[in-house]
Design an enzyme around this catalytic site. Sequence first.
Site, PDB file in Angstrom:
ATOM      1  N   SER A  41     -17.135  12.441  -8.756  1.00 56.01           N
ATOM      2  CA  SER A  41     -17.727  11.841  -7.557  1.00 56.01           C
ATOM      3  C   SER A  41     -18.128  12.861  -6.494  1.00 56.01           C
ATOM      4  O   SER A  41     -18.965  12.557  -5.656  1.00 56.01           O
ATOM      5  CB  SER A  41     -16.786  10.805  -6.948  1.00 56.01           C
ATOM      6  OG  SER A  41     -15.680  11.413  -6.334  1.00 56.01           O
ATOM      7  N   LYS A  93     -13.270  12.359  -1.069  1.00 51.99           N
ATOM      8  CA  LYS A  93     -14.578  11.920  -0.578  1.00 51.99           C
ATOM      9  C   LYS A  93     -14.989  12.770   0.612  1.00 51.99           C
ATOM     10  O   LYS A  93     -14.205  13.511   1.177  1.00 51.99           O
ATOM     11  CB  LYS A  93     -14.541  10.444  -0.148  1.00 51.99           C
ATOM     12  CG  LYS A  93     -14.056   9.487  -1.214  1.00 51.99           C
ATOM     13  CD  LYS A  93     -14.997   9.410  -2.378  1.00 51.99           C
ATOM     14  CE  LYS A  93     -14.418   8.561  -3.498  1.00 51.99           C
ATOM     15  NZ  LYS A  93     -15.081   8.767  -4.754  1.00 51.99           N
TER      16      LYS A  93
END
Length: 180
Positions: A41, A93
């Site tokens: 990610s 993230k």
Amino acid sequence: MSSAAARPLWRKAALAVAVAAPVAIFVTDNIVSLQMISGRSMQPALNPDSNRLWRDVVLMDRMVQGEMAPRRLRRGDVVTLVSPSDPDLLLVKRIVAMPHDCVVPLGKPNSFVRVPKGHCWVEGDESFHSGDSSSFGPVSLALIRGRALTPVWPPSRFGASLAGLPEWKKPRVYANGSHR
């Protein structure tokens, strides 16, 4: 060497471990630690090579938890956080928006979300392989566990900068009502 002479050395070693262990635990829980990053990610910032044998290990600033979070975190920081949907899962993230910012969610170009006080908007750099705020909304700053400073492994990536919001994300963020 007699057993009487060996005892003081053993006791010194035990005392050193007894003192060092709590200090090491405190430092890794509250100041800095190393974190292995898995998953896609955050490509290309982290784990840029799709080879699953190599994973980035990053130096984490742990002094972003609790009361310090709003003052030490910025848009563009890569953070680890507890998943809002699964408390046993730690996510990695990038902070895209901070409290009071507005952000246009991925895949929803005709809408925007205002990030509430005490929250942030996080996204992975590789949006096709990322479960992030686009799916679960703004996350509480209390869920953040650390801020990634730099990769330390593999050696070829040592010292690489992770900070900064990617250019393609900037047009979707309105900081306090103004376009970034």
